[in-house]
Scaffold this active site. Structure first.
Site, PDB file in Angstrom:
ATOM      1  N   HIS A  47      88.319  77.868  12.397  1.00  0.00           N
ATOM      2  CA  HIS A  47      89.495  76.996  12.428  1.00  0.00           C
ATOM      3  C   HIS A  47      90.125  76.987  13.819  1.00  0.00           C
ATOM      4  CE1 HIS A  47      90.162  77.614   7.806  1.00  0.00           C
ATOM      5  NE2 HIS A  47      89.026  77.011   8.099  1.00  0.00           N
ATOM      6  N   SER A  69      85.699  72.755   7.851  1.00  0.00           N
ATOM      7  CA  SER A  69      87.058  73.036   8.314  1.00  0.00           C
ATOM      8  C   SER A  69      87.167  73.088   9.835  1.00  0.00           C
ATOM      9  CB  SER A  69      87.557  74.358   7.727  1.00  0.00           C
ATOM     10  OG  SER A  69      87.544  74.318   6.327  1.00  0.00           O
TER      11      SER A  69
END
Length: 271
Positions: A251, A198
């Site tokens: 992230h 991610s």
């Protein structure tokens, strides 16, 4: 019919085909692999069509081609794919070795969980500050099928788009920057119990976002609604209202890493 030429963006070729049709020149677009397309015209229109084709090659994203597509109904501007219906295997094999390597390693490690056990495999690839190669390996760890499919889908989609426009080396830089910064910051601000691609996906997103803003004359690498959705998803992760646990700091800093690469890297404009 006679082939005018080929170009590595099927949608752009469809645009010039639609433009030719508005000039009453019959033509046909074909694509064997979904990655490039060829344009065919009747021989009696070859000379006129070739002049337009040369203009297209010089400026493939001129607004007149998009305008021509809008003038025609969808049935008048079909893109004909030959061979298998979706050509998924051909599309995968046509990807660069780097995109395929990250995909294969991630899938291989995920499958190894069922052979050796999650704890055993995780102990091998978990982030470890004293072991440099384990600064990267958490990016290949996925703990659920949905997690794996989501990340790899974005990896192949965004990675291929950037690679197609700017070259493999740009994807290399984004991957390295995104994995290193996102993994380190997740470790420093949370703990070492994390994994997934991610952070790299958000790095690709951040790069596409800023690069498109820097080159408004070129087709955007990613649309604004997609950027908005991914940013909202990231913010929701920090609120703990989602049904999944996310490496939120990975992230955020992955996104910042990709944005930084877009700002600092002297890449040429899009094709």
């Amino acid at each position: 019919m006679k082939c005018l030429g080929s170009f590595d963006n099927p949608r752009a070729v469809q645009g010039v085909a639609d433009y030719l049709k508005t000039r009453q020149i019959e033509c046909r677009v074909t694509s064997e692999d979904g990655q490039s397309a060829s344009l065919w015209v009747d021989e009696q229109h070859w000379s006129q069509a070739n002049e337009i084709w040369q203009e297209f090659i010089a400026d493939p994203y001129h607004e007149k081609y998009l305008a021509a597509s809008w003038q025609l109904s969808p049935k008048e501007s079909p893109l004909v794919y030959q061979g298998a219906k979706l050509n998924l295997w051909q599309r995968f094999t046509a990807l660069s070795w780097m995109l395929k390597a990250v995909f294969i390693i991630s899938v291989g490690i995920f499958l190894s969980f069922f052979v050796y056990g999650v704890e055993t495999v995780f102990a091998v690839f978990q982030f470890e500050p004293q072991t440099p190669w384990r600064w990267i390996t958490p990016a290949f760890l996925h703990f659920g099928l949905l997690h794996l499919v989501f990340n790899l889908s974005w990896w192949l989609y965004l990675g291929h788009m950037i690679e197609h426009r700017l070259g493999s080396w740009v994807v290399w830089v984004i991957f390295a920057a995104g994995a290193l910064l996102s993994n380190w910051m997740q470790y420093l601000l949370a703990d070492a119990n994390f994994g997934g691609l991610s952070g790299v996906v958000y790095a690709l997103l951040g790069f596409c976002w800023i690069h498109s803003a820097k080159h408004p004359q070129s087709p955007p690498l990613i649309s604004t609604p997609i950027v908005g959705f991914m940013l909202i998803w990231m913010v929701l992760g920090f609120t703990d209202v989602l049904f999944v646990n996310m490496a939120n700091w990975a992230h955020l800093f992955g996104l910042l890493a990709g944005m930084g690469v877009a700002v600092l890297l002297p890449v040429r404009g899009s094709k």
